[in-house]
Design an enzyme around this catalytic site. Structure first.
Site, mmCIF file in Angstrom:
data_model
loop_
_atom_site.group_PDB
_atom_site.id
_atom_site.type_symbol
_atom_site.label_atom_id
_atom_site.label_comp_id
_atom_site.label_asym_id
_atom_site.label_seq_id
_atom_site.Cartn_x
_atom_site.Cartn_y
_atom_site.Cartn_z
ATOM 1 N N GLY A 12 28.717 43.411 44.219
ATOM 2 C CA GLY A 12 29.900 43.018 45.343
ATOM 3 C C GLY A 12 31.247 43.097 44.400
ATOM 4 O O GLY A 12 31.945 44.203 44.892
ATOM 5 N N HIS A 13 31.050 42.781 43.360
ATOM 6 C CA HIS A 13 31.765 42.613 42.370
ATOM 7 C C HIS A 13 31.999 43.762 41.688
ATOM 8 O O HIS A 13 33.372 44.444 40.709
ATOM 9 C CB HIS A 13 32.430 41.164 41.135
ATOM 10 C CG HIS A 13 32.639 41.476 39.839
ATOM 11 N ND1 HIS A 13 34.219 40.641 40.581
ATOM 12 C CD2 HIS A 13 31.731 40.900 38.668
ATOM 13 C CE1 HIS A 13 34.147 41.121 39.121
ATOM 14 N NE2 HIS A 13 33.536 40.605 38.420
ATOM 15 N N ASP A 35 20.137 45.680 37.687
ATOM 16 C CA ASP A 35 18.453 45.128 37.948
ATOM 17 C C ASP A 35 17.528 45.352 39.125
ATOM 18 O O ASP A 35 16.111 45.105 38.938
ATOM 19 C CB ASP A 35 18.413 43.938 37.044
ATOM 20 C CG ASP A 35 18.716 44.005 35.905
ATOM 21 O OD1 ASP A 35 19.114 44.978 35.367
ATOM 22 O OD2 ASP A 35 19.039 42.615 35.453
ATOM 23 N N GLY A 68 29.716 38.333 37.878
ATOM 24 C CA GLY A 68 30.437 37.507 38.768
ATOM 25 C C GLY A 68 30.575 35.863 38.094
ATOM 26 O O GLY A 68 31.071 34.926 38.041
ATOM 27 N N HIS A 135 54.051 32.031 33.685
ATOM 28 C CA HIS A 135 54.432 32.001 32.014
ATOM 29 C C HIS A 135 53.729 30.909 31.343
ATOM 30 O O HIS A 135 53.878 29.634 31.663
ATOM 31 C CB HIS A 135 55.825 31.537 32.338
ATOM 32 C CG HIS A 135 56.609 30.088 32.340
ATOM 33 N ND1 HIS A 135 56.293 28.828 31.543
ATOM 34 C CD2 HIS A 135 57.011 30.035 33.224
ATOM 35 C CE1 HIS A 135 56.827 28.290 32.168
ATOM 36 N NE2 HIS A 135 57.032 28.807 33.253
ATOM 37 N N HIS A 144 37.066 32.574 35.473
ATOM 38 C CA HIS A 144 36.660 33.265 37.414
ATOM 39 C C HIS A 144 38.465 32.912 37.495
ATOM 40 O O HIS A 144 38.128 31.452 38.092
ATOM 41 C CB HIS A 144 35.741 32.731 37.452
ATOM 42 C CG HIS A 144 35.351 33.917 39.177
ATOM 43 N ND1 HIS A 144 35.037 33.971 39.973
ATOM 44 C CD2 HIS A 144 36.938 34.987 39.737
ATOM 45 C CE1 HIS A 144 35.696 34.871 40.908
ATOM 46 N NE2 HIS A 144 36.329 35.099 40.466
ATOM 47 N N ILE A 165 38.768 30.221 45.172
ATOM 48 C CA ILE A 165 39.853 30.777 46.097
ATOM 49 C C ILE A 165 40.732 29.771 46.991
ATOM 50 O O ILE A 165 40.007 28.725 47.452
ATOM 51 C CB ILE A 165 38.450 32.151 47.270
ATOM 52 C CG1 ILE A 165 39.552 32.320 47.982
ATOM 53 C CG2 ILE A 165 38.543 30.452 48.306
ATOM 54 C CD1 ILE A 165 39.647 33.247 49.297
#
Length: 206
Positions: A12-13, A35, A68, A135, A144, A165
């Site tokens: 997925g990533h 793999d 990930g 900033h 992550h 998330i």
């Protein structure tokens, strides 16, 4: 710059990383290493070997680690760096990057992200879809930042930390290395001890 790109990780990533690489239009050819031998292609790109084969391709390809897991990504990237690999930075064309933003090798900046001025993003980081970093922030290596995370100004996020998330970090906050901040959590005070934090505001659970 080499004109071929090799992506380690075809799930997925890795698919999202490949999509960004295609949209960047910098490489004549893009291929995967993975793999899982049952995966022959991903995103219509060929899987040409296992992750351990990367060294064989080091002279012909730039190599990007699309794993990930922070620790696994760190280990592979360090090994590749020691072997002299050329490791690019991937930035989706829709990302908004401010002035005096520094982004280090092996980091991916995904679609719809905003990184405001005078911010530093370390090596091997993931700044995921729709995240915003304001900033004067410092995002240390192998971190992550998940989709929809919002980080206010003058925040430091320590090495190897994972912000889940939709989490939110208030301004002038320091988060130490090797933390997990749960989905939707809100950080309003410094986190000085590694561990897992959830809630509004966050509390350490282990």
């Amino acid at each position: 710059m080499k004109n071929k790109l090799l992506i380690i990780g075809a799930s997925g990533h890795g698919k999202v990383v490949a999509d960004i690489a295609v949209k960047m239009n910098k490489w004549k050819s893009i291929a995967f290493l993975d793999d899982n031998e049952s995966i022959k292609t991903s995103m219509n790109l060929e899987v040409i070997g296992k992750s351990s084969d990367a060294i064989k391709y080091i002279n012909d390809y730039e190599i990007f680690v699309a794993i990930g897991n922070n620790k696994t990504r760190e280990k592979i990237l360090i090994d590749l760096e020691m072997a002299g690999a050329s490791i690019p930075i991937l930035i989706h064309p829709s990302a908004i990057i401010g002035e005096q933003v520094e982004i280090d090798a092996g980091t991916v900046i995904m679609a719809g992200t905003v990184i405001n001025c005078s911010t530093m993003i370390g090596k091997g980081c993931i700044v995921n879809t729709g995240a915003t970093i304001d900033h004067d922030c410092v995002i240390e290596d192998y971190t992550h930042i998940s989709p929809g995370v919002h980080i206010a100004g003058t925040v430091i996020v320590g090495r190897g930390t994972w912000l889940g998330i939709g989490s939110v970090v208030s301004n002038n906050i320091n988060i130490t290395s090797d933390c997990i901040v749960g989905a939707g959590a809100v950080v309003v005070k410094d986190i000085t001890e590694a561990g897992t934090y959830i809630g509004l505001p966050v509390k350490k659970i282990h």
